[in-house]
Design a protein around this motif. Structure first.
Motif, mmCIF file in Angstrom:
data_model
loop_
_atom_site.group_PDB
_atom_site.id
_atom_site.type_symbol
_atom_site.label_atom_id
_atom_site.label_comp_id
_atom_site.label_asym_id
_atom_site.label_seq_id
_atom_site.Cartn_x
_atom_site.Cartn_y
_atom_site.Cartn_z
ATOM 1 N N HIS C 136 0.657 -1.362 0.320
ATOM 2 C CA HIS C 136 -0.384 -0.216 -0.317
ATOM 3 C C HIS C 136 0.970 1.155 -0.083
ATOM 4 O O HIS C 136 0.581 2.254 0.252
ATOM 5 C CB HIS C 136 -0.590 0.163 0.949
ATOM 6 C CG HIS C 136 -2.044 -1.090 0.665
ATOM 7 N ND1 HIS C 136 -2.869 -0.919 -0.148
ATOM 8 C CD2 HIS C 136 -2.852 -2.185 1.597
ATOM 9 C CE1 HIS C 136 -3.746 -2.279 0.362
ATOM 10 N NE2 HIS C 136 -3.741 -2.858 1.185
ATOM 11 N N GLY C 137 2.025 1.166 0.122
ATOM 12 C CA GLY C 137 3.045 2.229 -0.158
ATOM 13 C C GLY C 137 3.209 2.958 1.134
ATOM 14 O O GLY C 137 2.655 3.124 2.027
ATOM 15 N N GLU C 138 3.343 4.205 0.875
ATOM 16 C CA GLU C 138 3.425 5.390 1.652
ATOM 17 C C GLU C 138 2.900 5.305 3.020
ATOM 18 O O GLU C 138 2.508 5.326 4.090
ATOM 19 C CB GLU C 138 3.675 6.934 0.746
ATOM 20 C CG GLU C 138 4.260 7.458 1.934
ATOM 21 C CD GLU C 138 4.801 9.203 1.550
ATOM 22 O OE1 GLU C 138 5.010 9.055 0.162
ATOM 23 O OE2 GLU C 138 4.511 9.929 2.269
ATOM 24 N N PRO C 139 1.120 5.320 3.050
ATOM 25 C CA PRO C 139 0.191 5.115 3.556
ATOM 26 C C PRO C 139 0.257 4.170 4.400
ATOM 27 O O PRO C 139 0.312 4.457 5.104
ATOM 28 C CB PRO C 139 -1.332 5.357 3.068
ATOM 29 C CG PRO C 139 -1.143 5.676 1.595
ATOM 30 C CD PRO C 139 0.239 5.511 2.096
ATOM 31 N N ALA C 140 0.390 3.160 4.107
ATOM 32 C CA ALA C 140 0.836 1.676 5.022
ATOM 33 C C ALA C 140 2.395 2.118 6.228
ATOM 34 O O ALA C 140 1.985 1.461 7.767
ATOM 35 C CB ALA C 140 1.051 0.520 4.414
ATOM 36 N N LEU C 141 3.254 2.867 5.608
ATOM 37 C CA LEU C 141 4.764 3.207 5.960
ATOM 38 C C LEU C 141 3.427 3.682 7.972
ATOM 39 O O LEU C 141 3.666 4.399 9.056
ATOM 40 C CB LEU C 141 5.020 4.281 6.147
ATOM 41 C CG LEU C 141 6.089 3.564 5.103
ATOM 42 C CD1 LEU C 141 6.925 5.101 4.259
ATOM 43 C CD2 LEU C 141 6.756 2.635 6.159
ATOM 44 N N GLY C 142 3.173 5.580 7.799
ATOM 45 C CA GLY C 142 2.317 6.051 8.712
ATOM 46 C C GLY C 142 1.384 4.669 9.254
ATOM 47 O O GLY C 142 1.060 5.265 10.932
ATOM 48 N N TRP C 143 0.390 4.139 8.773
ATOM 49 C CA TRP C 143 -0.383 3.037 9.631
ATOM 50 C C TRP C 143 0.548 2.299 10.408
ATOM 51 O O TRP C 143 0.545 2.186 12.272
ATOM 52 C CB TRP C 143 -1.314 2.175 9.343
ATOM 53 C CG TRP C 143 -1.762 2.872 8.349
ATOM 54 C CD1 TRP C 143 -2.608 4.213 8.001
ATOM 55 C CD2 TRP C 143 -2.485 1.979 6.628
ATOM 56 N NE1 TRP C 143 -3.297 4.046 7.304
ATOM 57 C CE2 TRP C 143 -3.141 3.334 6.636
ATOM 58 C CE3 TRP C 143 -2.047 1.056 6.127
ATOM 59 C CZ2 TRP C 143 -3.580 2.921 4.533
ATOM 60 C CZ3 TRP C 143 -3.180 1.224 4.859
ATOM 61 C CH2 TRP C 143 -3.564 1.881 4.184
ATOM 62 N N LEU C 144 2.316 2.017 10.115
ATOM 63 C CA LEU C 144 2.882 1.179 10.770
ATOM 64 C C LEU C 144 3.588 1.841 11.491
ATOM 65 O O LEU C 144 3.625 1.089 13.055
ATOM 66 C CB LEU C 144 3.850 0.745 9.705
ATOM 67 C CG LEU C 144 4.650 -0.612 10.649
ATOM 68 C CD1 LEU C 144 4.390 -1.497 10.871
ATOM 69 C CD2 LEU C 144 5.956 -0.813 9.091
ATOM 70 N N ARG C 145 3.966 2.576 11.636
ATOM 71 C CA ARG C 145 4.524 3.505 12.895
ATOM 72 C C ARG C 145 3.858 3.955 13.696
ATOM 73 O O ARG C 145 4.069 4.007 14.708
ATOM 74 C CB ARG C 145 5.063 5.612 11.688
ATOM 75 C CG ARG C 145 5.735 6.131 12.557
ATOM 76 C CD ARG C 145 7.144 5.989 13.511
ATOM 77 N NE ARG C 145 7.091 5.177 14.387
ATOM 78 C CZ ARG C 145 8.140 4.412 14.989
ATOM 79 N NH1 ARG C 145 9.800 4.502 14.523
ATOM 80 N NH2 ARG C 145 8.192 4.095 16.032
ATOM 81 N N ASP C 146 2.511 4.704 13.698
ATOM 82 C CA ASP C 146 1.241 4.815 14.682
ATOM 83 C C ASP C 146 0.760 3.271 15.036
ATOM 84 O O ASP C 146 0.798 4.081 16.654
ATOM 85 C CB ASP C 146 -0.103 5.529 13.796
ATOM 86 C CG ASP C 146 0.049 6.451 13.195
ATOM 87 O OD1 ASP C 146 0.889 7.583 14.088
ATOM 88 O OD2 ASP C 146 -0.653 7.283 12.132
ATOM 89 N N ALA C 147 0.891 2.543 14.508
ATOM 90 C CA ALA C 147 0.668 1.181 15.059
ATOM 91 C C ALA C 147 1.957 0.601 16.450
ATOM 92 O O ALA C 147 1.419 0.417 17.478
ATOM 93 C CB ALA C 147 0.159 -0.443 14.333
#
Lengths: 332, 332, 332, 332
Positions: C136-147
């Motif tokens: 999912h690219g860049e958005p998935a990075l944000g989800w990963l970091r937040d989680a």
């Protein structure tokens, strides 16, 4: 292939008939019912022929994972040069790295005289050690292009990073993806988007399927064509740098119908094997041979030991061309 | 090779000169003194030539571990047939196993008509599974000998145990040691003591040095000659049964000056690759080609999928012979 | 190592003494003078100890090609977590790809409960086929970091292209370079320039020296530290996806003194081998274990067959941490 | 496994469910009908569990090619010593070759003191070079037996030829088949006919299936039991002699339920890796560890560099038995 049988079939008879066609067959069963699985590496046999074996009810087949590669065909045009199919053997030659404007012009002139179609030479070099010479970069691309133009040759050179794709595509007729980057999907996409054909070197230990799928990446991302390049795979034997896999060349050329070039320089790292293995490559189905050559290997900025002196290369080129031809060979 | 330098030598200059000769050079040093180690897999370069490089004080070399093999020479006589050297390409063909007297006579007659010199066929079969057909044993040896005699051919067949050496030697002109037994020293000794030349198949993952040392076992134990047979090595790619190593063939033929035969049937397990790889083998330096063939593969007692039908074999034999020649090729 | 002898030395005595130290010795000679070459793969022996062998005049040694890696040391800090050296075993776990914000938050929470230090998950996926899900690219990075932040964990995730290096470095604590890119020098440089430590997976058929040199690229281009990750190499045996090389792990950990993590998921592709091989990895010297896990493998967007269900992972994590024993271990 | 579906099944749903069980699934189809082929290397899943997946109509399975091996079970008795199953870890140790009566008695006494169960030592040695020491033969068998008896140990030693099987069986409790002979069917049969259990070393590049089938040869020809011995396979990396495959050990121990012993001496050729890899072997599932040791490696008649001095072996034996931990382990 999964082969399912009619209810009245005699499994042992069908099994023998399938093996008799050249198929590697595994027998699976449950409660007296038998099915056969044909291993993907078997000799290619026409599905219709398999269907006609008495006792075969129906076949299930795996769809090809690389439809664009399958559709490409055996011959590729790079500007006005054809590679593969009925075209004459193509030679690709030049130094490991483009060392100076003078050097590459001198080499190009000599190679053109030997009938070499493609001038190769590294501007961006990828090296195992970060302390090794990494190439002269963009200026070297210009020298390479000019030298090839002056000598009436085409240019093949490697791209190492997506950001270089544009400038490499501007200078090269054929864009090389190196072994270390065969599965670098970002690079495959960027290089292929430039509208130039790709020379796709096989990875160090890539399976045939991985290689073909890397080709599929190229075609899907816009490359007009892919030429495959076998350059030796990893081996346990220290007598050659790598292990030249001419079975893979024969498979690509004769079973998959694709253009393949062989690089015996990187495959062996040994000058004394270049001629027999170049000839063997052509006999196996190679549409071209790529060789590292240098006017004075002792002064080469990289890969000195594997570069062939230019005058020896001239004799090699003559010998390869006067030898066995690349004409398609089929038993049937 | 260890290269020691004169005290006034400039190490970097010597290093470049050595690499310029095609050598893979490793630089070692201590307290400002430099020595070079030349890797054994480098291109063969005359020691005298290395000694003449300015700055080289002296060379230490590893003695060959296989002096008898080194002394054998490129051509071997098996009765009145020559293999290797200037001799014409030799064909060795026949079924995986000798199935009956009638079968082998019929095959021999056909093969003789195609100009095949050696009739092959298994009497003692070594199989991966103990439940697979293990051959008809001693009676089959007699059938094989008679069939070859009737057709004016020589016999090559495999020996599996020291106790079989005498009877195999009585029936065969050339005794085959199979891949699984390449390092079976007891068998090498027993088979070699019978005074017959040996056909030594390469082990599944044998290095070149191990293969040559197995040949040394044979010569030391009385074999008059050894013919090496490349039949493919272990590979990670399922598209061919094994991986045909034509670099090893070129090395044996052109660098070591030894007779080598190639078996593309076991190397690939695929009929559709036999012609291109047979031609490639010859181009690489093979003195002979060995192929499994059967009048009706579907009825073969073993290896059905890889056996070529006899009539197709006839076309293959013709195509190999009309193709590139085995003439020695050297760049120098 | 090249060992030169004193004039009065008895070569055979010196040779035995060197072998007695555990060295693989090759004997080279010329005109009665003898030198020994010690193969680079020999057991590490202190040079001073070799020098003290009676009859040894002097030693020449190869300078290390990777001085920065040699100087790094066995332990690495990633923010407040230590990997290697005396630190406790580190666990890195998560799904093959980050599929949604909800998914990754749920997983992180569970994994934190099992004591996992690093949350892994792919935002940019490199796949063998261009038709497979690419992340999912860049958005998935944000989800990963937040989680990870919500669960008090660190983030490790892969970078595929130089252009992604900045955004990946912004979200990850440890930047992963995948197997396919181990020798992608442009990517190594770009990823390393961001000041984050690198998790460097071994290439499919990379030699130890190539792997260490890839680490040298990272350190030379600015990475503060490199953690090596063994994930299996190419093999001829289809019973596991790849071949886990724990000898390489022992070498890196005990001979080179470097932090190594093992990924048994990619090494085997089989859930039923994860526990014994995780324990073996730790026993061999691994500082951490990385495992693919998913709440419901059947619904995984990629690599379903090799992902361990989360609850089974919990038992695995407990078993690894409670220390290896020889007792039969099964996950089911 | 071939999975056939019910007519109303939704293929994509079934495919996900199968992958969710940990199976490697290939999808094959024709005219809208779908079948799945589950690759043989997948994680072992109970067939009943697969059958219960909604939409699965029936399964066809490949019969095991080695029923006797499958039936053997995880533990083997050699006289009064158990190997595998719930038995304590077994140690097998001794010199590469039995050099003299005095030598082997002295070694046996020391090893018994360290708690070693099996005394190993070569009487008949198979060597890569015919010029290497080939062992003292039959007399050495007597010395070995007496030394073991005096020390209260069992004997394991290698047989090289069918003609030696009787005398070896008379002196040994466990008959070793070496790597080079794993597929020497004549030797497997002769050695197995003597009623002694067999220690079956894996061939240099043998697949798991070939190894198990070699075990099947032994059981079919009369061996009461087979203990498998992993000793490293061929590798491209020169840092270890061979590549220790602990994935194969885990598979044999945990999936096939068979007794496996690991030989880290031949696997690595390096003393400095023996402890971490012995511990890793035990963690992976090894029932025993076999190590080459010598009172004075410098005076060893063979394999000096890989033999561990006896006193260091004592520390190794203690460390292996006291159980693996992740702490750094070094022998020095």
């Amino acid at each position: 292939l999964i082969v399912s049988l009619t209810t009245e079939a005699e499994p042992a008879v069908v099994e023998r008939a399938l093996a008799g066609l050249g198929l590697w067959v595994r027998r699976l069963e449950a409660d007296g019912r038998v099915q056969f699985y044909v291993e993907p590496g078997s000799a290619r046999v026409n599905a219709a022929e398999v269907s006609r074996v008495p006792g075969v009810a129906w076949l299930a087949a795996e769809p090809s994972p690389h439809p664009l590669v399958d559709a490409q065909g055996p011959a590729v045009r790079v500007d006005d040069v054809s590679i593969g199919g009925d075209a004459a053997l193509v030679l690709l030659a030049g130094p490991c790295s483009v060392e100076s404007e003078t050097q590459i012009h001198g080499i190009a002139e000599r190679l053109a005289g030997f009938g070499v179609e493609f001038l190769r030479g590294g501007a961006f070099k990828t090296r195992t050690s970060p302390y090794s010479f990494q190439g002269h970069g963009e200026p070297a691309l210009g020298w390479l292009r000019d030298a090839a133009d002056a000598a009436g040759m085409k240019v093949v050179t490697e791209v190492l990073a997506p950001a270089q794709a544009e400038v490499v595509a501007r200078h090269a007729d054929l864009i090389q993806i190196g072994s270390r980057n065969m599965q670098n999907s970002a690079l495959l996409a960027a290089a292929s988007a430039r509208g130039r054909p790709i020379l796709l070197k096989r990875g160090m230990a890539s399976s045939l399927e991985e290689w073909l799928l890397a080709g599929e990446y190229c075609l899907l991302h816009g490359a007009p064509a892919v030429v495959f390049c076998e350059r030796g795979i990893r081996s346990f034997d220290p007598h050659t740098r790598n292990l030249l896999d001419l079975g893979a060349v024969a498979l690509l050329a004769h079973v998959y119908g694709l253009p393949v070039v062989v690089d015996p320089s990187h495959a062996t790292g040994r000058r004394d094997l270049l001629l027999p293995l170049s000839r063997a490559a052509v006999a196996a189905g190679a549409a071209g041979v790529m060789v590292e050559t240098h006017p004075s290997p002792a002064d080469s900025a990289s890969d000195a030991a594997q570069a062939l002196p230019l005058d020896e290369f001239g004799r090699l080129a003559h010998a390869i061309r006067s030898g066995p031809t690349a004409a398609a060979v089929d038993v049937d």
